[in-house]
Design an enzyme around this catalytic site. Structure first.
Site, mmCIF file in Angstrom:
data_model
loop_
_atom_site.group_PDB
_atom_site.id
_atom_site.type_symbol
_atom_site.label_atom_id
_atom_site.label_comp_id
_atom_site.label_asym_id
_atom_site.label_seq_id
_atom_site.Cartn_x
_atom_site.Cartn_y
_atom_site.Cartn_z
ATOM 1 N N ASP A 4 0.833 -1.212 0.000
ATOM 2 C CA ASP A 4 0.000 0.000 0.000
ATOM 3 C C ASP A 4 0.867 1.261 0.000
ATOM 4 O OD1 ASP A 4 -2.332 1.444 0.002
ATOM 5 O OD2 ASP A 4 -2.642 1.313 2.167
ATOM 6 N N HIS A 46 2.390 3.593 -8.927
ATOM 7 C CA HIS A 46 2.215 2.165 -9.228
ATOM 8 C C HIS A 46 3.422 1.637 -10.014
ATOM 9 C CE1 HIS A 46 -1.696 2.270 -7.524
ATOM 10 N NE2 HIS A 46 -2.242 3.021 -8.470
ATOM 11 N N LEU A 78 11.337 -20.112 -4.910
ATOM 12 C CA LEU A 78 10.232 -19.318 -4.356
ATOM 13 C C LEU A 78 8.978 -19.387 -5.234
ATOM 14 C CD1 LEU A 78 9.392 -16.926 -2.308
ATOM 15 C CD2 LEU A 78 9.932 -15.437 -4.236
HETATM 16 C C1 FPP Z 1 -2.160 0.150 -3.332
HETATM 17 O O1 FPP Z 1 -1.664 1.452 -3.271
HETATM 18 C C2 FPP Z 1 -1.557 -0.537 -4.466
HETATM 19 C C3 FPP Z 1 -2.237 -1.116 -5.476
HETATM 20 C C4 FPP Z 1 -3.698 -1.141 -5.567
HETATM 21 C C5 FPP Z 1 -1.517 -1.729 -6.594
HETATM 22 C C6 FPP Z 1 -0.375 -2.560 -6.145
HETATM 23 C C7 FPP Z 1 0.427 -2.958 -7.274
HETATM 24 C C8 FPP Z 1 1.787 -2.880 -7.327
HETATM 25 C C9 FPP Z 1 2.649 -2.381 -6.251
HETATM 26 C C10 FPP Z 1 2.480 -3.369 -8.498
HETATM 27 C C11 FPP Z 1 2.619 -4.847 -8.405
HETATM 28 C C12 FPP Z 1 2.569 -5.451 -9.697
HETATM 29 C C13 FPP Z 1 2.964 -6.706 -9.948
HETATM 30 C C14 FPP Z 1 2.815 -7.223 -11.287
HETATM 31 C C15 FPP Z 1 3.527 -7.592 -8.952
HETATM 32 P P1 FPP Z 1 -2.692 2.657 -3.317
HETATM 33 O O2 FPP Z 1 -2.849 3.056 -4.729
HETATM 34 O O3 FPP Z 1 -3.958 2.281 -2.627
HETATM 35 O O4 FPP Z 1 -1.902 3.734 -2.523
HETATM 36 P P2 FPP Z 1 -2.540 4.879 -1.631
HETATM 37 O O5 FPP Z 1 -3.094 4.194 -0.401
HETATM 38 O O6 FPP Z 1 -1.344 5.723 -1.312
HETATM 39 O O7 FPP Z 1 -3.566 5.595 -2.446
#
Ligand code: FPP
Length: 251
Positions: free
Chosen positions: A31, A48, A142
Protein backbone atom coordinates in the site's frame (compact mmCIF):
# COMPACT_ATOMS: atom_id res chain seq x y z
CA UNK A 1 18.94 2.44 15.22
CA UNK A 2 20.18 -1.08 15.89
CA UNK A 3 19.81 -3.34 12.88
CA UNK A 4 21.53 -6.57 13.90
CA UNK A 5 21.52 -8.13 10.45
CA UNK A 6 23.50 -5.23 8.99
CA UNK A 7 27.26 -5.70 9.32
CA UNK A 8 28.41 -2.40 10.87
CA UNK A 9 25.42 -0.66 9.28
CA UNK A 10 27.03 -0.92 5.85
CA UNK A 11 25.10 -0.24 2.62
CA UNK A 12 22.88 -2.82 0.93
CA UNK A 13 25.64 -5.15 -0.27
CA UNK A 14 26.52 -5.87 3.37
CA UNK A 15 23.01 -7.15 4.16
CA UNK A 16 22.72 -10.60 5.60
CA UNK A 17 19.80 -12.81 4.64
CA UNK A 18 19.08 -15.13 7.55
CA UNK A 19 17.19 -18.31 6.68
CA UNK A 20 14.35 -19.11 9.07
CA UNK A 21 12.80 -22.54 8.55
CA UNK A 22 9.70 -21.56 10.53
CA UNK A 23 8.95 -18.86 7.96
CA UNK A 24 7.38 -20.63 5.01
CA UNK A 25 4.95 -18.07 3.60
CA UNK A 26 5.00 -14.25 3.61
CA UNK A 27 2.02 -12.24 2.34
CA UNK A 28 2.23 -8.53 1.57
CA UNK A 29 -0.37 -5.76 1.16
CA UNK A 30 1.62 -3.30 -0.95
CA UNK A 31 0.00 0.00 0.00
CA UNK A 32 1.03 3.61 -0.55
CA UNK A 33 1.77 3.89 -4.27
CA UNK A 34 -0.78 6.67 -4.80
CA UNK A 35 0.44 8.76 -1.84
CA UNK A 36 4.06 8.28 -2.90
CA UNK A 37 3.23 9.84 -6.28
CA UNK A 38 0.99 12.59 -4.88
CA UNK A 39 3.73 13.68 -2.46
CA UNK A 40 5.91 14.30 -5.51
CA UNK A 41 3.21 16.06 -7.53
CA UNK A 42 3.06 13.08 -9.91
CA UNK A 43 0.02 11.19 -11.21
CA UNK A 44 -0.91 8.14 -9.10
CA UNK A 45 0.14 5.92 -12.02
CA UNK A 46 3.76 6.96 -11.40
CA UNK A 47 3.54 5.47 -7.91
CA UNK A 48 2.21 2.16 -9.23
CA UNK A 49 5.03 1.98 -11.80
CA UNK A 50 7.65 2.84 -9.16
CA UNK A 51 6.18 0.04 -7.06
CA UNK A 52 7.28 -2.52 -9.65
CA UNK A 53 10.98 -2.18 -8.88
CA UNK A 54 10.19 -2.60 -5.16
CA UNK A 55 8.39 -5.85 -6.02
CA UNK A 56 11.50 -7.19 -7.71
CA UNK A 57 13.78 -6.12 -4.83
CA UNK A 58 11.57 -7.85 -2.27
CA UNK A 59 11.21 -10.99 -4.39
CA UNK A 60 15.01 -11.23 -4.57
CA UNK A 61 15.31 -10.72 -0.81
CA UNK A 62 12.68 -13.43 -0.23
CA UNK A 63 14.65 -15.78 -2.50
CA UNK A 64 17.83 -15.10 -0.53
CA UNK A 65 16.02 -15.76 2.78
CA UNK A 66 14.69 -19.03 1.30
CA UNK A 67 11.07 -18.09 1.87
CA UNK A 68 8.95 -20.72 0.10
CA UNK A 69 5.90 -18.63 -0.83
CA UNK A 70 5.44 -14.88 -1.30
CA UNK A 71 1.86 -13.71 -1.93
CA UNK A 72 1.42 -10.14 -3.15
CA UNK A 73 -1.93 -8.29 -3.13
CA UNK A 74 -1.72 -6.82 -6.60
CA UNK A 75 -5.34 -6.02 -7.52
CA UNK A 76 -8.37 -6.55 -5.31
CA UNK A 77 -11.99 -7.15 -6.24
CA UNK A 78 -12.66 -3.72 -4.66
CA UNK A 79 -10.03 -1.95 -6.81
CA UNK A 80 -12.54 -1.92 -9.72
CA UNK A 81 -14.15 1.05 -7.90
CA UNK A 82 -11.17 3.27 -8.82
CA UNK A 83 -11.34 5.54 -11.88
CA UNK A 84 -11.10 3.49 -15.06
CA UNK A 85 -7.84 5.19 -16.05
CA UNK A 86 -6.18 3.99 -12.82
CA UNK A 87 -7.64 0.49 -13.11
CA UNK A 88 -6.21 0.31 -16.64
CA UNK A 89 -2.77 1.32 -15.35
CA UNK A 90 -2.81 -1.25 -12.53
CA UNK A 91 -3.98 -4.03 -14.85
CA UNK A 92 -1.12 -3.29 -17.23
CA UNK A 93 1.44 -3.69 -14.42
CA UNK A 94 1.70 -7.49 -14.55
CA UNK A 95 2.62 -7.39 -18.23
CA UNK A 96 5.10 -4.53 -17.66
CA UNK A 97 6.59 -6.29 -14.67
CA UNK A 98 6.99 -9.59 -16.47
CA UNK A 99 8.34 -8.07 -19.67
CA UNK A 100 11.18 -6.51 -17.65
CA UNK A 101 11.79 -9.04 -14.88
CA UNK A 102 10.70 -12.49 -16.13
CA UNK A 103 14.25 -13.52 -17.24
CA UNK A 104 15.62 -12.56 -13.81
CA UNK A 105 12.77 -14.34 -12.05
CA UNK A 106 13.56 -17.47 -14.08
CA UNK A 107 17.27 -17.24 -13.27
CA UNK A 108 16.32 -16.93 -9.58
CA UNK A 109 14.31 -20.18 -9.90
CA UNK A 110 11.03 -18.39 -9.06
CA UNK A 111 7.74 -20.12 -9.90
CA UNK A 112 4.87 -17.76 -10.63
CA UNK A 113 1.31 -18.56 -9.66
CA UNK A 114 -1.84 -16.49 -9.25
CA UNK A 115 -4.82 -16.42 -6.94
CA UNK A 116 -8.08 -14.67 -7.73
CA UNK A 117 -10.67 -14.62 -10.48
CA UNK A 118 -8.53 -14.23 -13.62
CA UNK A 119 -11.55 -14.69 -15.93
CA UNK A 120 -12.72 -11.10 -15.43
CA UNK A 121 -9.32 -9.54 -16.19
CA UNK A 122 -8.48 -8.05 -19.58
CA UNK A 123 -6.95 -10.57 -21.98
CA UNK A 124 -3.53 -8.85 -21.95
CA UNK A 125 -3.27 -9.20 -18.16
CA UNK A 126 -4.46 -12.80 -18.14
CA UNK A 127 -2.22 -13.82 -21.03
CA UNK A 128 0.89 -12.26 -19.43
CA UNK A 129 0.23 -14.13 -16.19
CA UNK A 130 -0.62 -17.40 -17.90
CA UNK A 131 2.55 -17.17 -20.00
CA UNK A 132 4.69 -16.55 -16.88
CA UNK A 133 2.99 -19.42 -15.02
CA UNK A 134 3.69 -21.80 -17.90
CA UNK A 135 7.24 -20.52 -18.40
CA UNK A 136 8.17 -20.98 -14.71
CA UNK A 137 6.21 -24.20 -14.07
CA UNK A 138 9.33 -26.35 -13.58
CA UNK A 139 11.09 -23.97 -11.19
CA UNK A 140 11.24 -25.18 -7.63
CA UNK A 141 12.41 -22.10 -5.74
CA UNK A 142 10.23 -19.32 -4.36
CA UNK A 143 6.55 -19.50 -5.34
CA UNK A 144 5.46 -15.97 -6.21
CA UNK A 145 1.66 -15.77 -5.89
CA UNK A 146 0.16 -12.73 -7.53
CA UNK A 147 -3.28 -11.99 -6.07
CA UNK A 148 -5.18 -10.54 -9.00
CA UNK A 149 -8.85 -9.68 -8.92
CA UNK A 150 -8.66 -11.29 -5.51
CA UNK A 151 -11.08 -10.70 -2.64
CA UNK A 152 -11.30 -13.00 0.33
CA UNK A 153 -15.09 -12.86 0.72
CA UNK A 154 -15.47 -13.66 -2.97
CA UNK A 155 -13.02 -16.57 -2.54
CA UNK A 156 -14.92 -17.98 0.46
CA UNK A 157 -18.28 -17.66 -1.29
CA UNK A 158 -16.89 -19.28 -4.45
CA UNK A 159 -15.48 -22.13 -2.32
CA UNK A 160 -18.80 -22.58 -0.54
CA UNK A 161 -20.63 -22.89 -3.85
CA UNK A 162 -18.20 -25.57 -5.09
CA UNK A 163 -18.35 -27.34 -1.78
CA UNK A 164 -22.15 -27.45 -1.75
CA UNK A 165 -22.12 -28.72 -5.33
CA UNK A 166 -19.79 -31.54 -4.24
CA UNK A 167 -21.98 -32.34 -1.21
CA UNK A 168 -25.09 -32.48 -3.41
CA UNK A 169 -23.24 -34.77 -5.83
CA UNK A 170 -22.33 -37.08 -2.94
CA UNK A 171 -18.56 -36.44 -3.32
CA UNK A 172 -18.29 -34.97 0.15
CA UNK A 173 -20.15 -35.62 3.39
CA UNK A 174 -21.44 -32.65 5.37
CA UNK A 175 -20.90 -34.51 8.65
CA UNK A 176 -17.24 -35.17 7.85
CA UNK A 177 -16.46 -31.66 6.58
CA UNK A 178 -13.58 -30.09 8.50
CA UNK A 179 -11.32 -27.02 8.24
CA UNK A 180 -8.63 -28.90 6.34
CA UNK A 181 -11.12 -30.06 3.70
CA UNK A 182 -12.64 -26.60 3.42
CA UNK A 183 -9.16 -25.17 2.78
CA UNK A 184 -8.82 -27.37 -0.29
CA UNK A 185 -11.60 -25.34 -1.95
CA UNK A 186 -9.70 -22.05 -1.58
CA UNK A 187 -7.40 -20.54 -4.24
CA UNK A 188 -4.55 -21.14 -1.77
CA UNK A 189 -5.16 -24.90 -1.51
CA UNK A 190 -1.59 -25.74 -2.54
CA UNK A 191 0.21 -23.52 -0.02
CA UNK A 192 0.42 -23.31 3.76
CA UNK A 193 -1.25 -20.37 5.50
CA UNK A 194 0.97 -17.26 5.69
CA UNK A 195 3.29 -17.07 8.69
CA UNK A 196 3.80 -13.34 8.32
CA UNK A 197 1.65 -10.57 6.83
CA UNK A 198 3.33 -7.28 5.99
CA UNK A 199 1.30 -4.17 5.19
CA UNK A 200 3.10 -1.03 4.05
CA UNK A 201 1.71 2.50 3.82
CA UNK A 202 0.63 3.05 7.44
CA UNK A 203 -2.93 1.66 7.36
CA UNK A 204 -3.79 -1.11 9.78
CA UNK A 205 -6.49 -3.19 8.14
CA UNK A 206 -6.80 -6.38 6.09
CA UNK A 207 -8.78 -4.97 3.14
CA UNK A 208 -10.43 -8.31 2.35
CA UNK A 209 -7.10 -10.14 1.98
CA UNK A 210 -6.80 -13.86 2.92
CA UNK A 211 -9.31 -13.63 5.80
CA UNK A 212 -9.50 -17.40 6.34
CA UNK A 213 -5.78 -18.00 5.82
CA UNK A 214 -4.56 -15.27 8.20
CA UNK A 215 -6.24 -16.76 11.30
CA UNK A 216 -2.89 -17.43 13.05
CA UNK A 217 -0.58 -15.21 11.02
CA UNK A 218 1.77 -12.68 12.63
CA UNK A 219 1.15 -9.10 11.40
CA UNK A 220 3.79 -6.45 10.78
CA UNK A 221 2.77 -2.94 9.75
CA UNK A 222 5.14 -0.38 8.26
CA UNK A 223 4.52 3.33 7.69
CA UNK A 224 6.83 3.25 4.67
CA UNK A 225 5.01 3.73 1.35
CA UNK A 226 5.44 0.72 -0.96
CA UNK A 227 7.71 2.43 -3.56
CA UNK A 228 10.08 3.39 -0.69
CA UNK A 229 9.98 -0.03 0.94
CA UNK A 230 13.46 -1.58 0.99
CA UNK A 231 15.16 -4.90 1.59
CA UNK A 232 16.26 -3.50 4.96
CA UNK A 233 12.59 -2.97 5.93
CA UNK A 234 11.72 -6.46 4.72
CA UNK A 235 14.57 -7.99 6.75
CA UNK A 236 13.45 -5.97 9.76
CA UNK A 237 9.97 -7.53 9.44
CA UNK A 238 11.51 -11.01 9.27
CA UNK A 239 13.70 -10.25 12.28
CA UNK A 240 10.62 -9.12 14.27
CA UNK A 241 8.82 -12.30 13.21
CA UNK A 242 11.65 -14.40 14.67
CA UNK A 243 11.08 -12.72 18.03
CA UNK A 244 7.36 -13.52 18.16
CA UNK A 245 6.11 -16.34 20.33
CA UNK A 246 3.46 -18.19 18.32
CA UNK A 247 1.08 -20.10 20.53
CA UNK A 248 -1.84 -20.84 18.18
CA UNK A 249 -4.27 -20.43 21.05
CA UNK A 250 -2.22 -22.66 23.36
CA UNK A 251 -0.02 -21.59 26.26
C1 FPP B 1 -2.16 0.15 -3.33
O1 FPP B 1 -1.66 1.45 -3.27
C2 FPP B 1 -1.56 -0.54 -4.47
C3 FPP B 1 -2.24 -1.12 -5.48
C4 FPP B 1 -3.70 -1.14 -5.57
C5 FPP B 1 -1.52 -1.73 -6.59
C6 FPP B 1 -0.38 -2.56 -6.15
C7 FPP B 1 0.43 -2.96 -7.27
C8 FPP B 1 1.79 -2.88 -7.33
C9 FPP B 1 2.65 -2.38 -6.25
C10 FPP B 1 2.48 -3.37 -8.50
C11 FPP B 1 2.62 -4.85 -8.40
C12 FPP B 1 2.57 -5.45 -9.70
C13 FPP B 1 2.96 -6.71 -9.95
C14 FPP B 1 2.82 -7.22 -11.29
C15 FPP B 1 3.53 -7.59 -8.95
P1 FPP B 1 -2.69 2.66 -3.32
O2 FPP B 1 -2.85 3.06 -4.73
O3 FPP B 1 -3.96 2.28 -2.63
O4 FPP B 1 -1.90 3.73 -2.52
P2 FPP B 1 -2.54 4.88 -1.63
O5 FPP B 1 -3.09 4.19 -0.40
O6 FPP B 1 -1.34 5.72 -1.31
O7 FPP B 1 -3.57 5.60 -2.45
Amino acid sequence: MNIPFLKNKQPEEALQYPVDHTLDHVAIIMDGNGRWAQKRGLPRAAGHKEGLSTVFKIVKAAVKCKVNVLTLYTFSTENWKRPKSEVDVILRLPKEFLSVYLPDLISNNVRIESIGDLEKLPAHTREAIEYAIARTRDNDGLQLNLALNYGSRHEILHSMKELITDINAGKLSLDELNEEQFSTYLYTKDVKDPDLLIRTGGEKRLSNFLLWQLAYTEFWFSDVLWPDFTEVEFLRALEQFRQRNRRYGGV
